[in-house]
Design an enzyme around this catalytic site. Structure first.
Site, mmCIF file in Angstrom:
data_model
loop_
_atom_site.group_PDB
_atom_site.id
_atom_site.type_symbol
_atom_site.label_atom_id
_atom_site.label_comp_id
_atom_site.label_asym_id
_atom_site.label_seq_id
_atom_site.Cartn_x
_atom_site.Cartn_y
_atom_site.Cartn_z
ATOM 1 N N GLU A 129 -12.979 0.678 69.772
ATOM 2 C CA GLU A 129 -14.204 0.447 68.990
ATOM 3 C C GLU A 129 -14.951 -0.747 69.596
ATOM 4 O O GLU A 129 -14.323 -1.760 69.932
ATOM 5 C CB GLU A 129 -13.870 0.142 67.530
ATOM 6 N N SER A 175 -8.705 -6.615 63.966
ATOM 7 C CA SER A 175 -8.654 -5.325 63.289
ATOM 8 C C SER A 175 -9.657 -5.233 62.152
ATOM 9 O O SER A 175 -9.873 -4.154 61.618
ATOM 10 C CB SER A 175 -7.279 -5.134 62.654
ATOM 11 N N ASN A 180 -9.960 1.360 60.769
ATOM 12 C CA ASN A 180 -9.129 0.717 59.750
ATOM 13 C C ASN A 180 -9.727 0.804 58.344
ATOM 14 O O ASN A 180 -8.999 0.699 57.354
ATOM 15 C CB ASN A 180 -8.846 -0.733 60.121
#
Ligand SMILES: CC(=O)CC(=O)SCCNC(=O)CCNC(=O)[C@H](O)C(C)(C)COP(=O)(O)OP(=O)(O)OC[C@H]1O[C@@H](n2cnc3c(N)ncnc32)[C@H](O)[C@@H]1OP(=O)(O)O
Ligand SMILES: NC(=O)C1=CN([C@@H]2O[C@H](COP(=O)(O)OP(=O)(O)OC[C@H]3O[C@@H](n4cnc5c(N)ncnc54)[C@H](OP(=O)(O)O)[C@@H]3O)[C@@H](O)[C@H]2O)C=CC1
Length: 290
Positions: A151, A118, A189
């Site tokens: 992504e 992440s 994020n």
């Protein structure tokens, strides 16, 4: 050409990635350190595929074929003939580095290695492998079967052929791609987690309680989930790790993790996966813990 895909870590992201990958016709080998976790991941995949059958998104034959394409292993040897391996174990750099170091000794030289991290630097993770040019970030969103975006993040050494193969793979899964540069927490994020962290500060400072903060953002900003509900859904340990990577990586105090988030993680209140976080999930309905 990708035919067989390994998935390391069979938590909520691992089971989602295995689900969509198998449904798209790839053979999948799911790996975890725990046999219980592997069995519970297979049960979750079956339940989520069955929901899709009930909704007529897929047929029962699709469900059965997808399940038959997924095998399980507790060793990296079981991943030896994979063309692509996606690591999705816990968001801890030392755990991931150790996984990559051990994994590469068994993989064929042409295999691509990806991380679903992440937030952690793809360039740094690539450096713990024997193949930085064949390493890439493929970052899925939670819940994987429902979210449209993935992504793609190149490390400094990621080769064009690796990028193109990863792109083709993600397109075959029916997902949309956003390309991000390799900076802490990438795009989604970098924007989402400071918002969640700010919601926790709003709670910490007593501006509102859990219910008020979530209702405010659901009804006042049309977010599908309130930020505290979403934090519980992501996992508070993962949220804290991402904030730490942002804080350290960008060296800016605006990213400091809220002490209340730290306290919840220290208590083992990690959100839905441990049955308690900003809500208590042990009863019939989630009950706010503040
Ligand atoms: C941390 C990171 O690194 C990056 C991240 O992922 S950040 C997190 C990103 N994700 C988000 O922001 C999610 C925000 N939440 C949402 O978009 C929505 O609440 C949601 C899509 C999760 C659910 O939408 P909803 O309409 O409220 O939910 P719900 O009615 O429960 O589910 C919709 C349907 O999907 C199905 N569904 C839910 N989860 C599923 C799954 N894992 N697999 C298959 N189907 C699923 C449900 O069965 C439901 O079907 P029915 O309508 O037939 O009941
Ligand atoms: N949660 C989210 O919304 C998202 C998370 N991510 C990223 O995906 C990754 C996984 O997150 P998530 O699925 O939520 O986490 P979970 O905690 O649900 O699952 C992690 C899994 O990895 C297993 N694991 C731990 N160490 C190893 C190891 N050495 N080898 C193999 N498996 C291991 C854990 O096993 P055990 O439980 O036995 O320790 C657990 O089953 C993280 O990097 C996270 O940042 C990316 C997008 C969204």
């Amino acid at each position: 050409m990708i035919r067989k895909v390994g998935v390391i870590g069979s938590g909520q992201m691992g089971n989602g990635i295995a689900h969509v990958t198998a449904l798209s016709g790839f053979d999948v080998v799911l790996n975890d350190v725990s046999a219980d976790q592997l069995n519970s991941a297979m049960a979750t995949i079956n339940a989520n595929l069955s929901r899709q059958v009930l909704k007529k998104i897929i047929t029962d034959d699709d469900r059965e074929k997808a399940l038959s394409r997924i095998s399980q292993t507790q060793t990296f040897d079981g991943l030896a003939d994979c063309d692509l391996v996606i690591e999705t174990a816990v968001e801890k750099e030392e755990v991931k580095r150790k996984i990559f170091h051990n994994l590469c000794t068994v993989l064929k030289p042409e295999a691509i290695v990806a991380s679903n991290t992440s937030s952690i630097s793809i360039t740094r993770l690539a450096a713990s492998t024997d193949r930085p040019e064949k390493f890439i970030g493929i970052h899925f969103m939670n819940p994987v079967p429902l979210m449209e975006l993935v992504e793609l993040i190149r490390g400094i050494a990621t080769g064009d052929a690796t990028f193109d193969t990863a792109k083709e793979f993600v397109i075959k899964l029916g997902k949309q791609i956003a390309v991000s540069e390799d900076f802490p927490a990438f795009i989604v994020n970098r924007i989402l987690l400071p918002m969640i962290n700010e919601a926790i500060y709003t709670l910490y400072e007593g501006v509102g309680n859990v219910e008020a903060i979530d209702a405010a953002m659901r009804l006042g900003a049309h977010h599908p989930m309130g930020p505290l509900e979403l934090a519980d859904f992501i996992g508070l340990d993962t949220c804290l790790s991402i904030m730490q990577v942002l804080h350290e990586g960008l060296a800016d105090s605006k990213y400091r993790p809220c002490p209340l988030l730290v306290k919840y993680v220290e208590a083992g209140w990690l959100g839905r996966k441990s049955q308690r976080g900003f809500y208590d999930y042990r009863g019939e309905k989630p009950v706010p813990t503040r």
